[in-house]
Design a protein around this motif. Structure first.
Motif, mmCIF file in Angstrom:
data_model
loop_
_atom_site.group_PDB
_atom_site.id
_atom_site.type_symbol
_atom_site.label_atom_id
_atom_site.label_comp_id
_atom_site.label_asym_id
_atom_site.label_seq_id
_atom_site.Cartn_x
_atom_site.Cartn_y
_atom_site.Cartn_z
ATOM 1 N N THR A 239 0.849 -1.187 0.000
ATOM 2 C CA THR A 239 0.000 0.000 0.000
ATOM 3 C C THR A 239 0.886 1.240 0.000
ATOM 4 O O THR A 239 1.746 1.389 0.876
ATOM 5 C CB THR A 239 -0.905 0.050 1.243
ATOM 6 N N ASP A 243 -2.045 6.421 0.321
ATOM 7 C CA ASP A 243 -3.353 5.772 0.278
ATOM 8 C C ASP A 243 -3.729 5.243 1.660
ATOM 9 O O ASP A 243 -4.385 4.207 1.784
ATOM 10 C CB ASP A 243 -3.329 4.626 -0.744
ATOM 11 N N GLU A 477 -8.659 12.152 -3.466
ATOM 12 C CA GLU A 477 -8.898 10.731 -3.721
ATOM 13 C C GLU A 477 -8.971 10.447 -5.222
ATOM 14 O O GLU A 477 -8.523 9.384 -5.689
ATOM 15 C CB GLU A 477 -10.188 10.302 -3.018
ATOM 16 N N ILE A 480 -5.511 10.120 -6.458
ATOM 17 C CA ILE A 480 -4.951 8.796 -6.154
ATOM 18 C C ILE A 480 -5.421 7.784 -7.198
ATOM 19 O O ILE A 480 -4.637 6.947 -7.674
ATOM 20 C CB ILE A 480 -5.354 8.334 -4.743
ATOM 21 N N GLU A 481 -6.674 7.850 -7.547
ATOM 22 C CA GLU A 481 -7.192 6.945 -8.570
ATOM 23 C C GLU A 481 -6.522 7.220 -9.921
ATOM 24 O O GLU A 481 -6.255 6.293 -10.697
ATOM 25 C CB GLU A 481 -8.715 7.099 -8.692
ATOM 26 N N LYS A 484 -3.220 5.566 -9.842
ATOM 27 C CA LYS A 484 -3.349 4.119 -10.037
ATOM 28 C C LYS A 484 -3.615 3.780 -11.494
ATOM 29 O O LYS A 484 -2.984 2.870 -12.063
ATOM 30 C CB LYS A 484 -4.467 3.563 -9.152
#
Length: 504
Positions: A239, A243, A477, A480-481, A484
């Protein structure tokens, strides 16, 4: 760069008449360059990084040459241009016998190391008295895919903490903080309660700089429970630090500082030199960074803030519980590698002689030269081996540039006579017990090597924007996505596979 190596003194060979009688094992050893004279004079070239304005004069180089029976040919690369210069040198194979590689996450560096351009040294270290003391943990952390392509620069595991104006605490009747809430209260008081007594609202609690790693953010994150870049559970699931809930709590803490002006409003664009100058000028009372910076801060404050007294703190937690103490370990205590390119170091005999040279650089005598200089010229030392610099301008010119060239910075008897530096050293040593390692430091991810820096910028920008109030948590958030989907999830997958392979 032209290869500059004088042949080692002649290795004893079997006479022609006896050649047929030499054993097969001996023939193999000679062919591999396995024998060498460690006392032979040698000329060694070194592509090195310079962290000062100008290269050193020859004073210390000459002393090191005497101690190591070598002629050292330095090629200095300014720190500000190291990425471009190292990348160019790697691409053109214009290197030296020894190359200082500090950018271990740089794609060109990692690819060059993995390509076989440099010698593997793991099997040789135990043949030398100082190199063999490099711990198995450090060797593993400095390896790439299980292979060690150079001698690790050994640094203290965890150097960071909090430096606070003790005289301001005393004036306001405040105790030294041991929790993040108490630290926030001190920051508030230093901002609102006129700690310098000049009747003006001209101070802040924190003074910080544009650096989420070596500035305040990462150290405060340690106190909040943020992992060191990556966390891994028992199943091998990885992780990223950003996150986690603790990372958001750290952003919220920094946001509270910013919203209430308990930190300099321009911290996101402030350079380290300006940060330190502002602290020395009495504009703030809390500095988060390397604990040994305290000595420099106090020296900078002379004739400006002559009443300045500092206290160093390394035991802050968010809970107040000793068992929750944690501090991030910078690169797991590794400052990079001293690597040896096969294009310059042609055989095992040359490699062994150079490793002997590196081993000699790790003696007490060499460390003293590269740290303090020549006794009774640059410094004096007392019976307790406490060193005091006596000619600072000369030391800065002739000695200071070597500070980043020491293969080992820990465990020596000689030490700084300055009480504040001694306290910093004591707390840094204590930090090792609570150091949080980066479990992915030695792992390989091709995607991270190729895209890691670019992807990290997504998170860095979002972190700053959240703290500055430009975006909400939902936007963070989304960032963060985005990380990814842009390759971050692939990095996670690759790190998990590498971790499982290493720990199977």
């Amino acid at each position: 760069m032209t290869k500059n190596w004088k042949r080692l003194l002649i290795v004893t060979l079997c006479a022609t008449a006896l050649l047929a009688a030499c054993s097969g094992g001996k023939e193999k050893e000679a062919a591999a360059g396995g024998t060498y004279d460690e006392n032979a004079a040698a000329e060694i070239s070194w592509l090195n990084i310079l962290h000062t304005a100008s290269p050193p004069t020859d004073t210390i180089t000459n002393k090191l040459q005497e101690n190591t029976n070598t002629t050292i040919k330095f090629s200095w690369i300014p720190d500000a241009s190291k990425e471009e210069r190292i990348n160019t040198s790697l691409a053109s194979d214009s290197l030296a016998d020894m190359v200082t590689l500090t950018m271990m996450e740089n794609s060109s560096v990692r690819n060059a190391l993995k390509s076989g351009m440099f010698w593997e040294v793991e099997d040789y270290l135990d043949d030398y008295p100082n190199l063999k003391e490099i711990s198995a943990e450090m060797r593993a952390s400095a390896s790439i895919e299980g292979k060690l392509y150079g001698v690790p620069f050994q640094k203290d595991l965890a150097r960071n903490g909090v430096v606070i104006r003790q005289d301001w605490l005393d004036k306001l009747g405040l105790d030294v903080p041991t929790t993040t809430d108490e630290l926030m209260a001190v920051a508030k008081a230093f901002t609102l309660d006129d700690p310098d007594g000049n009747g003006k609202a001209d101070t802040t609690g924190f003074v910080d700089r544009s650096d989420l790693i070596y500035g305040a953010f990462k150290t405060l994150g340690s106190y909040m429970g943020v992992p060191n870049k990556w966390a891994v559970d028992k199943s091998g699931k990885m992780t990223p630090e950003f996150d986690t809930e603790a990372y958001v709590e750290t952003m919220d803490y920094m946001k509270e500082l910013y919203d209430n002006s308990f930190i300099n409003k321009d911290f996101a664009v402030t350079a380290k030199t300006d940060q330190q100058q502002n602290f020395a000028q009495g504009k703030a009372g809390i500095y988060v960074g390397a604990l040994f910076d305290s000595k420099n801060l106090l020296n900078m404050a002379k004739d400006i803030q002559d009443g300045m007294e500092l206290v160093l703190v390394n035991n802050i937690t968010s809970t107040g519980k000793e068992e929750d103490r944690a501090i991030w370990a910078g690169n797991n205590g590794i400052g990079g590698l001293l690597s040896f390119p096969k294009s310059e170091v042609k055989d095992e005999a040359e490699l062994k002689r150079i490793l002997k040279f590196v081993d000699d650089l790790m003696t007490e005598e060499s460390y003293a030269l590269m740290t303090y200089g020549v006794e009774d010229v640059h410094y004096t030392v007392d019976d307790d081996r406490a060193a005091t610099i006596t000619d600072t301008p000369l030391w800065q010119q002739e000695v200071q540039p070597f500070a980043s060239s020491r293969p080992n910075e820990t465990g020596f008897e000689i030490h700084d006579a300055d009480p504040l530096k001694q306290e910093a050293d004591r707390l840094i040593a204590e930090n090792a017990e609570f150091a949080v390692m980066n479990p992915a430091y030695a792992l390989e991810s091709e995607t991270n090597t190729a895209q890691g820096s670019e992807l990290e910028k997504i998170v860095t920008d979002a972190t700053y924007k959240y703290i500055l109030g430009e975006i909400k948590l939902a936007d963070f958030e989304k960032a963060i996505e985005n990380w990814k989907s842009s390759g971050g999830q692939t990095i996670i997958t690759e790190y998990e596979a590498a971790y499982k392979e290493l720990n199977k």
